[in-house]
Design a protein around this motif. Structure first.
Motif, mmCIF file in Angstrom:
data_model
loop_
_atom_site.group_PDB
_atom_site.id
_atom_site.type_symbol
_atom_site.label_atom_id
_atom_site.label_comp_id
_atom_site.label_asym_id
_atom_site.label_seq_id
_atom_site.Cartn_x
_atom_site.Cartn_y
_atom_site.Cartn_z
ATOM 1 N N GLY A 54 15.600 -16.782 -19.958
ATOM 2 C CA GLY A 54 14.725 -15.946 -19.146
ATOM 3 C C GLY A 54 14.939 -14.482 -19.457
ATOM 4 O O GLY A 54 15.628 -14.109 -20.417
ATOM 5 N N ASN A 55 14.365 -13.622 -18.630
ATOM 6 C CA ASN A 55 14.458 -12.169 -18.822
ATOM 7 C C ASN A 55 14.808 -11.492 -17.507
ATOM 8 O O ASN A 55 14.309 -11.889 -16.443
ATOM 9 C CB ASN A 55 13.115 -11.605 -19.315
ATOM 10 N N VAL A 56 15.635 -10.449 -17.586
ATOM 11 C CA VAL A 56 15.942 -9.641 -16.408
ATOM 12 C C VAL A 56 14.773 -8.698 -16.156
ATOM 13 O O VAL A 56 14.303 -8.013 -17.066
ATOM 14 C CB VAL A 56 17.227 -8.823 -16.617
ATOM 15 N N ASN B 78 0.820 -1.208 0.000
ATOM 16 C CA ASN B 78 0.000 0.000 0.000
ATOM 17 C C ASN B 78 0.858 1.264 0.000
ATOM 18 O O ASN B 78 0.551 2.249 -0.674
ATOM 19 C CB ASN B 78 -0.933 0.005 1.219
ATOM 20 N N TRP B 79 1.936 1.227 0.754
ATOM 21 C CA TRP B 79 2.834 2.378 0.860
ATOM 22 C C TRP B 79 3.535 2.650 -0.468
ATOM 23 O O TRP B 79 3.666 3.794 -0.889
ATOM 24 C CB TRP B 79 3.845 2.102 1.972
ATOM 25 N N SER B 80 3.957 1.601 -1.142
ATOM 26 C CA SER B 80 4.760 1.758 -2.353
ATOM 27 C C SER B 80 3.920 2.054 -3.590
ATOM 28 O O SER B 80 4.418 2.637 -4.565
ATOM 29 C CB SER B 80 5.581 0.494 -2.606
ATOM 30 N N GLY B 81 2.649 1.629 -3.564
ATOM 31 C CA GLY B 81 1.832 1.719 -4.762
ATOM 32 C C GLY B 81 2.168 0.644 -5.770
ATOM 33 O O GLY B 81 1.664 0.643 -6.892
ATOM 34 N N LEU B 82 3.026 -0.289 -5.390
ATOM 35 C CA LEU B 82 3.400 -1.408 -6.236
ATOM 36 C C LEU B 82 2.852 -2.689 -5.628
ATOM 37 O O LEU B 82 2.433 -2.717 -4.484
ATOM 38 C CB LEU B 82 4.924 -1.507 -6.355
ATOM 39 N N GLY B 83 2.888 -3.739 -6.379
ATOM 40 C CA GLY B 83 2.473 -5.002 -5.782
ATOM 41 C C GLY B 83 1.603 -5.780 -6.735
ATOM 42 O O GLY B 83 1.293 -5.308 -7.832
ATOM 43 N N PRO B 84 1.237 -6.969 -6.337
ATOM 44 C CA PRO B 84 1.570 -7.570 -5.053
ATOM 45 C C PRO B 84 3.034 -8.007 -4.985
ATOM 46 O O PRO B 84 3.692 -8.165 -6.015
ATOM 47 C CB PRO B 84 0.639 -8.786 -4.992
ATOM 48 N N ALA B 85 3.520 -8.189 -3.761
ATOM 49 C CA ALA B 85 4.881 -8.670 -3.572
ATOM 50 C C ALA B 85 5.010 -10.072 -4.153
ATOM 51 O O ALA B 85 4.079 -10.869 -4.084
ATOM 52 C CB ALA B 85 5.238 -8.675 -2.091
ATOM 53 N N ARG B 86 6.156 -10.333 -4.748
ATOM 54 C CA ARG B 86 6.428 -11.639 -5.334
ATOM 55 C C ARG B 86 7.638 -12.261 -4.644
ATOM 56 O O ARG B 86 8.526 -11.547 -4.145
ATOM 57 C CB ARG B 86 6.740 -11.500 -6.832
ATOM 58 N N ALA B 87 7.687 -13.572 -4.646
ATOM 59 C CA ALA B 87 8.831 -14.300 -4.092
ATOM 60 C C ALA B 87 9.712 -14.786 -5.233
ATOM 61 O O ALA B 87 9.222 -15.339 -6.219
ATOM 62 C CB ALA B 87 8.359 -15.489 -3.257
ATOM 63 N N GLU C 110 13.079 -13.530 -14.580
ATOM 64 C CA GLU C 110 11.820 -14.213 -14.834
ATOM 65 C C GLU C 110 12.120 -15.395 -15.752
ATOM 66 O O GLU C 110 12.530 -15.205 -16.911
ATOM 67 C CB GLU C 110 10.808 -13.284 -15.480
ATOM 68 N N ALA C 111 11.957 -16.598 -15.218
ATOM 69 C CA ALA C 111 12.248 -17.812 -15.989
ATOM 70 C C ALA C 111 11.173 -18.024 -17.049
ATOM 71 O O ALA C 111 10.115 -17.377 -17.035
ATOM 72 C CB ALA C 111 12.336 -19.016 -15.053
ATOM 73 N N GLU C 112 11.438 -18.928 -17.952
ATOM 74 C CA GLU C 112 10.503 -19.167 -19.055
ATOM 75 C C GLU C 112 9.147 -19.677 -18.570
ATOM 76 O O GLU C 112 8.136 -19.497 -19.249
ATOM 77 C CB GLU C 112 11.138 -20.140 -20.052
ATOM 78 N N ASP C 113 9.106 -20.298 -17.381
ATOM 79 C CA ASP C 113 7.827 -20.784 -16.850
ATOM 80 C C ASP C 113 7.095 -19.712 -16.042
ATOM 81 O O ASP C 113 6.048 -19.979 -15.449
ATOM 82 C CB ASP C 113 8.043 -22.041 -16.004
ATOM 83 N N GLY C 114 7.646 -18.485 -16.001
ATOM 84 C CA GLY C 114 7.003 -17.386 -15.279
ATOM 85 C C GLY C 114 7.433 -17.240 -13.836
ATOM 86 O O GLY C 114 7.102 -16.241 -13.195
ATOM 87 N N SER C 115 8.166 -18.199 -13.292
ATOM 88 C CA SER C 115 8.655 -18.096 -11.913
ATOM 89 C C SER C 115 9.823 -17.119 -11.853
ATOM 90 O O SER C 115 10.447 -16.794 -12.872
ATOM 91 C CB SER C 115 9.086 -19.460 -11.390
ATOM 92 N N LEU C 116 10.109 -16.625 -10.657
ATOM 93 C CA LEU C 116 11.193 -15.672 -10.456
ATOM 94 C C LEU C 116 12.366 -16.347 -9.756
ATOM 95 O O LEU C 116 12.191 -17.137 -8.830
ATOM 96 C CB LEU C 116 10.716 -14.486 -9.622
ATOM 97 N N VAL C 117 13.553 -16.006 -10.216
ATOM 98 C CA VAL C 117 14.798 -16.539 -9.662
ATOM 99 C C VAL C 117 15.693 -15.355 -9.305
ATOM 100 O O VAL C 117 15.814 -14.402 -10.083
ATOM 101 C CB VAL C 117 15.521 -17.446 -10.686
#
Length: 203
Positions: free
Chosen positions: A52-54, A18-27, A77-84
């Motif tokens: 993947g993509n930076v 809410n403070w940042s105006g960004l989100g949702p947080a991702r793992a 962002e890996a090709e399957d959409g997960s984050l590394v």
């Protein structure tokens, strides 16, 4: 280091979103790949090796009960959409980095961009602790910016593997002394945070 990673599902994350105006947080899953602080370059190399993509955003850590800190960061962002996250972690972690995605800042790779951190106090106590930490860390960041500007003006090329700092002119000696002073202030600010946490535990 007094910072802890905040899981993306934690209650504090809603307040941060809410403070940042960004989100949702991702793992982003942490993988052992490259050193701390070189996240942009680590991500470039990871993508070259594994695809993947930076993508960019703000890594969230906190001093529990006092304040949160957001640092500009990059993950893959890996090709399957997960984050590394291929960068050694900042602070204590649980195997993941919590990040608020934000591609509005996409830094060049010639010199560290040294973006200012963002801070969110959780309480009145936290505001006092946060102010001490923020002021010392921001002063140190400004010194780093000035050192980088000197290096650029002298035509010194920068890379994570080879950078050893600019030639030690008189101004640079002064800045190194000032940097050491800010490091002492940061340590004192961290000690102040610990004293509050210890007092809260015993009360």
């Amino acid at each position: 280091m007094i910072y802890l990673g905040i899981p993306a599902w934690a209650r504090e994350c809603e307040q941060i979103e809410n403070w940042s105006g960004l989100g949702p947080a991702r793992a982003a899953r942490l993988v052992q790949f490259g050193p701390m602080s070189f996240y942009y370059w680590n991500c470039d190399k990871y993508v070259a090796a594994y695809g993947g993509n930076v993508i960019y955003g703000w890594q969230i850590v906190a001093v529990p009960g006092l304040f949160a800190k957001a640092l500009h960061h990059a993950v893959v962002e890996a090709e399957d959409g997960s984050l590394v996250d291929p960068t050694d972690p900042y602070g204590v972690h649980t195997g993941e980095t919590t990040i608020l995605l934000d591609n509005s800042l996409q830094p060049a790779r010639d010199y560290p961009p040294l973006y200012s951190n963002k801070y969110l106090p959780f309480s009145e106590q936290g505001a006092n602790a946060c102010r001490l930490v923020r002021d010392a860390e921001e002063d140190q960041l400004e010194i780093c910016r000035r050192l980088n500007a000197i290096a650029k003006s002298q035509g010194i090329e920068w890379s994570p593997e080879e950078y050893r700092g600019p030639d030690l002119t008189e101004e640079v000696h002064f800045l190194h002394d000032a940097y050491a002073e800010t490091q002492q202030r940061i340590s004192a600010a961290y000690d102040f945070c610990r004293s509050i946490l210890d007092a809260n535990k015993s009360s």
